[in-house]
Design a protein around this motif. Structure first.
Motif, PDB file in Angstrom:
ATOM      1  N   PHE A   1       0.856  -1.181   0.000  1.00  0.00           N
ATOM      2  CA  PHE A   1       0.000   0.000   0.000  1.00  0.00           C
ATOM      3  C   PHE A   1       0.890   1.229   0.000  1.00  0.00           C
ATOM      4  O   PHE A   1       2.097   1.141   0.190  1.00  0.00           O
ATOM      5  N   GLY A   2       0.297   2.386  -0.247  1.00  0.00           N
ATOM      6  CA  GLY A   2       1.144   3.562  -0.303  1.00  0.00           C
ATOM      7  C   GLY A   2       0.384   4.863  -0.399  1.00  0.00           C
ATOM      8  O   GLY A   2      -0.844   4.909  -0.237  1.00  0.00           O
ATOM      9  N   LEU A   3       1.135   5.897  -0.681  1.00  0.00           N
ATOM     10  CA  LEU A   3       0.629   7.265  -0.628  1.00  0.00           C
ATOM     11  C   LEU A   3       0.126   7.773  -1.964  1.00  0.00           C
ATOM     12  O   LEU A   3      -0.231   8.939  -2.082  1.00  0.00           O
ATOM     13  N   THR A   4       0.104   6.941  -2.975  1.00  0.00           N
ATOM     14  CA  THR A   4      -0.328   7.418  -4.282  1.00  0.00           C
ATOM     15  C   THR A   4      -1.050   6.329  -5.045  1.00  0.00           C
ATOM     16  O   THR A   4      -0.769   5.151  -4.896  1.00  0.00           O
TER      17      THR A   4
ATOM     18  N   GLY B   1      -5.611   5.292  -3.860  1.00  0.00           N
ATOM     19  CA  GLY B   1      -5.622   4.322  -4.943  1.00  0.00           C
ATOM     20  C   GLY B   1      -4.735   3.122  -4.770  1.00  0.00           C
ATOM     21  O   GLY B   1      -5.040   2.048  -5.269  1.00  0.00           O
ATOM     22  N   LEU B   2      -3.621   3.252  -4.077  1.00  0.00           N
ATOM     23  CA  LEU B   2      -2.691   2.134  -3.966  1.00  0.00           C
ATOM     24  C   LEU B   2      -3.032   1.317  -2.716  1.00  0.00           C
ATOM     25  O   LEU B   2      -2.451   1.507  -1.643  1.00  0.00           O
ATOM     26  N   ALA B   3      -4.045   0.467  -2.861  1.00  0.00           N
ATOM     27  CA  ALA B   3      -4.577  -0.363  -1.771  1.00  0.00           C
ATOM     28  C   ALA B   3      -5.231   0.477  -0.673  1.00  0.00           C
ATOM     29  O   ALA B   3      -5.452  -0.017   0.426  1.00  0.00           O
ATOM     30  N   THR B   4      -5.545   1.732  -0.972  1.00  0.00           N
ATOM     31  CA  THR B   4      -6.215   2.592   0.014  1.00  0.00           C
ATOM     32  C   THR B   4      -7.666   2.872  -0.362  1.00  0.00           C
ATOM     33  O   THR B   4      -8.333   3.659   0.301  1.00  0.00           O
TER      34      THR B   4
ATOM     35  N   ARG C   1      -4.821   5.876   6.858  1.00  0.00           N
ATOM     36  CA  ARG C   1      -4.267   6.541   8.043  1.00  0.00           C
ATOM     37  C   ARG C   1      -2.897   5.966   8.404  1.00  0.00           C
ATOM     38  O   ARG C   1      -2.012   6.699   8.851  1.00  0.00           O
ATOM     39  N   TYR C   2      -2.691   4.646   8.220  1.00  0.00           N
ATOM     40  CA  TYR C   2      -1.363   4.068   8.450  1.00  0.00           C
ATOM     41  C   TYR C   2      -0.316   4.771   7.574  1.00  0.00           C
ATOM     42  O   TYR C   2       0.781   5.114   8.037  1.00  0.00           O
ATOM     43  N   ALA C   3      -0.664   4.986   6.295  1.00  0.00           N
ATOM     44  CA  ALA C   3       0.292   5.600   5.371  1.00  0.00           C
ATOM     45  C   ALA C   3       0.618   7.032   5.777  1.00  0.00           C
ATOM     46  O   ALA C   3       1.786   7.446   5.752  1.00  0.00           O
TER      47      ALA C   3
END
Length: 466
Positions: free
Chosen positions: A42-45, A430-433, A446-448
């Motif tokens: 997962f990530g920020l983008t 979008g990236l697993a969010t 929120r983890y990211a």
């Protein structure tokens, strides 16, 4: 108060402490309790090239020219019959064919070629829209630093068009301070003044008038990109001024809106752009591909250059189908893409409000949302206002060299990073969010964000400012 007297000393200390910063980042991931099975996934983008997109289930044989016409009809249904569209393999390909068709001199004919010039404001991402000609004036010849000198003939030097120059113009109110472990000038643009900037741009246009063939810029609308000043409809004033300036010389205004959305975002009916180029696999979420949208007058030579002016077309069917689906969503149900941005903005504001930094540094953090880029921008260049040092700013050269701690450090937490240089961090869902209906998954998101906040705190501590 900083423990260093000069900026370069702070960045040298950060470079020396990279192993310690990354070790602390690994520990922070455990302290935040990021689930082990989530790390690295997962990530920020969500605006990363190559995102998969669903395709039609039918197996009908469809002529590619018909699919291109479907895209053209969708664009015309929104912008009117004056506009047209041309799909391309990538956004980079779209930039290349547009600059080659509209800005560069012809190669045919006897005698030596004439030279042509286009104007590019000195802004972020200049290695995209500003790299298709030889930089002018001469002090900008190495403006792309490591990106140009290491790429060779297949890189930035290879992109440059035949007998074409790029007139690079610094913007009024901008700062081009030197920052980063790869110590390099960075465009800090929250203070850009549109009126003064267009006066400067007009002077340069007048100087180069005999050679001038176009003007280009980014299509973004956030403060960190220099477009904080907007009209009542939310259109950046500077973009409108650039269009007016181009049209006063009867030349096209071309916008690079790679990380942007058709229909929802940058609007040529409002900003006056003649051509806009998109990366459809970034914010839009289609399969890998680019899209050029522009006025028919300028799209005809682009279509001809793509061998797409007749009944033939050479595209990947999957990419065209994906673009059609994405454009229909953007036209008919835009909230699918804008609602996650609203939810993300709330989480970013909440988590950055908890950041363990001095009041001076916290006050210098600006948070803005962008429907055009389906992103939330965190800009911290104002932490450098005054005489004290601010949150470390990493140059784009750091990104290419692997020394951007705000990007490489996220990987140590199992979080895939986002664009985070020049004092700007652009976070997108979008990236697993998001779930299968593109609704934001709050706990994963929120983890990211918590990880990003913690990494900034760790970096500031080793920089000697926290």
């Amino acid at each position: 108060m900083s423990t260093h007297k000069f900026k370069f000393q702070m960045y040298r200390a950060l470079q020396q402490n990279i192993p310690n910063i990354y070790a602390d980042a690994c520990k922070a991931a455990d302290e935040i309790n990021i689930p082990k099975d989530l790390r690295g996934k997962f990530g920020l983008t969500g605006a990363i090239a190559g995102c998969p997109a669903p395709l039609r289930n039918d197996r009908e044989v469809i002529p590619l020219a018909n699919l291109v016409d479907d895209i053209r009809e969708l664009v015309k249904s929104v912008y009117g019959d004056e506009f047209d569209a041309c799909p391309v393999s990538t956004c980079g390909a779209g930039l290349w064919v547009t600059f080659d068709s509209l800005f560069s001199p012809p190669m045919m004919g006897r005698g030596d070629n004439y030279r042509a010039r286009y104007i590019a404001p000195y802004e972020k991402h200049l290695h995209h829209q500003g790299s298709y000609g030889r930089p002018f004036p001469a002090r900008f010849k190495d403006i792309f630093g490591d990106r140009g000198t290491t790429a060779g003939e297949l890189g930035f030097y290879g992109k440059r068009q035949n007998n074409l120059d790029t007139v690079i113009v610094p913007l009024a109110g901008a700062r081009y301070d030197v920052h980063g472990i790869k110590y390099y000038p960075v465009p800090l643009l929250t203070g850009v003044d549109p009126e003064e900037s267009v006066d400067i741009l007009s002077q340069h246009a007048s100087i180069h008038a005999p050679f001038l063939t176009g003007i280009t810029s980014l299509g973004y609308e956030t403060p960190g990109y220099g477009y904080a000043v907007k009209d009542k409809e939310g259109t950046p004033i500077l973009q409108k001024y650039l269009a007016d300036l181009a049209h006063s010389y009867d030349i096209p205004y071309v916008i690079n809106n790679a990380w942007g959305l058709p229909f929802i975002g940058c609007n040529p009916l409002k900003n006056g752009a003649d051509v806009i180029i998109y990366s459809m696999d970034k914010a839009t979420g289609a399969a890998t591909g680019g899209l050029i949208i522009g006025k028919e007058e300028y799209m005809v030579p682009i279509h001809r250059a793509m061998c797409a002016h007749g009944d033939t077309a050479s595209y990947g069917k999957a990419a065209l189908l994906s673009q059609i689906q994405a454009l229909k969503i953007l036209r008919d149900t835009p909230k699918v893409l804008t609602d996650p941005v609203d939810a993300l903005e709330r989480i970013v504001i909440e988590e950055f409000d908890k950041i363990n930094l001095s009041a001076r540094l916290k006050d210098g953090i600006m948070i803005s949302k962008s429907y055009n880029s389906t992103a939330v921008e965190v800009n911290y260049e104002k932490t450098w206002d005054g005489d004290e040092m601010g949150i470390p700013i990493f140059s784009i050269e750091d990104m290419y060299a692997g020394s951007n701690i705000f990007q490489a450090g996220m990987a140590q937490m199992g979080i895939i990073p986002t664009v985070a240089y020049d004092g700007n961090i652009c976070i997108s869902p979008g990236l697993a969010t998001v779930d299968s209906k593109n609704r934001l998954i709050e706990d994963v998101t929120r983890y990211a964000i918590k990880g990003l906040v913690r990494l900034i705190e760790i970096t500031c501590r080793y920089a000697g400012i926290a």
